[in-house]
Design an enzyme around this catalytic site. Structure first.
Site, PDB file in Angstrom:
ATOM      1  N   ASP A  95       0.804  -1.219   0.000  1.00 39.79           N
ATOM      2  CA  ASP A  95       0.000   0.000   0.000  1.00 39.79           C
ATOM      3  C   ASP A  95       0.837   1.269   0.000  1.00 39.79           C
ATOM      4  OD1 ASP A  95       1.089  -0.229   2.507  1.00 39.79           O
ATOM      5  OD2 ASP A  95      -0.790   0.013   3.609  1.00 39.79           O
ATOM      6  N   CYS A  98       5.232  -0.401   2.370  1.00 38.87           N
ATOM      7  CA  CYS A  98       5.822  -1.732   2.545  1.00 38.87           C
ATOM      8  C   CYS A  98       7.189  -1.697   3.219  1.00 38.87           C
ATOM      9  CB  CYS A  98       5.895  -2.478   1.219  1.00 38.87           C
ATOM     10  SG  CYS A  98       6.926  -1.713  -0.047  1.00 38.87           S
ATOM     11  N   HIS A 204       8.779  -3.684  -4.287  1.00 40.77           N
ATOM     12  CA  HIS A 204       8.213  -4.090  -2.996  1.00 40.77           C
ATOM     13  C   HIS A 204       9.284  -4.584  -2.025  1.00 40.77           C
ATOM     14  CE1 HIS A 204       4.829  -5.176  -0.479  1.00 40.77           C
ATOM     15  NE2 HIS A 204       5.275  -6.403  -0.343  1.00 40.77           N
TER      16      HIS A 204
END
Length: 227
Positions: A95, A98, A204
């Site tokens: 979101d 991370c 990520h």
């Protein structure tokens, strides 16, 4: 969060086909190199990561999001490395928080303290601005204000600030082609702890553990077969 570039009109050209074949060949070569790299490792491989040569960490802001094909290859490479070293990811929400969620999981065994982690890192950025502002290609006050917002992606500057603030060596198992291991160390203190993250380059962060160190909530369930 990926950036996809499509050909105009949705048509595929011989160039794109050639590119796809090159990507496939590259991926096959990566698998061969990785299998050779890990062939001599035993079950204690994860502990050896701390003895590996790491590339120098350079604090920098986020400037590049990989295209979908490259991001997919990067992710496959990261998964192969996790498997080879017997490491397990605790997946955190993608979101925009991370990096902070993964750091929270490492320090507090829960990603839910990410707001506190972000607040402390931004505090470090503001109080010790001379350590970081030289890496920021914008007005530093604007950068700090931006980083204070929930959902703003962490970068390599916030990683350095985290290492300094929490007096921690942050170890990244990465998807980079040229190296799988990056260390971020405190600039003026000896680290008092290690925090382990996986880094899918440009996309990520997750928190990683050896199986025996996994939080109880994350341990894989044993399968019970009925005969």
């Amino acid at each position: 969060m990926t950036h996809i570039i499509q050909n105009e009109g949705g048509s595929s050209s011989s160039t794109s086909i050639s590119s796809e074949r090159t990507d496939t060949d590259d991926d096959r070569m990566i698998a061969i190199v990785l299998s050779e790299e890990y062939a001599s490792l035993d079950g204690a491989a994860a502990r050896r990561l701390s003895n590996m040569s790491s590339v120098p960490h350079v604090p920098r802001i986020n400037t590049f999001i990989p295209e979908l094909s490259n991001a997919t290859l990067d992710h496959q490479r990261l998964l192969q490395r996790l498997n080879a070293y017997g490491l397990y990811e605790v997946k955190v929400s993608g979101d925009g928080n991370c990096q902070f969620r993964a750091l929270s999981d490492q320090m507090y065994r829960s990603p839910e303290h990410h707001k506190h982690v972000r607040k402390e890192i931004v505090k470090q950025l503001k109080e010790c601005h001379s350590l970081y502002e030289g890496y920021v290609p914008m007005k530093y006050k604007h950068y700090c204000k931006k980083m204070a917002k929930s959902g703003e992606w962490g970068d390599h500057i916030t990683l350095q600030a985290a290492a300094d603030k929490f007096v921690a060596k942050i170890c990244l198992l990465t998807s980079f082609r040229d190296t799988c291991f990056v260390e971020v160390v405190p600039q003026y203190q000896a680290p008092q702890r290690e925090l382990w993250l996986s880094f899918w380059s440009g996309v990520h962060y997750n928190s990683i553990y050896e199986l025996r160190d996994l939080p109880v909530r994350c341990k894989p369930r044993k399968k019970h077969w009925l005969f």
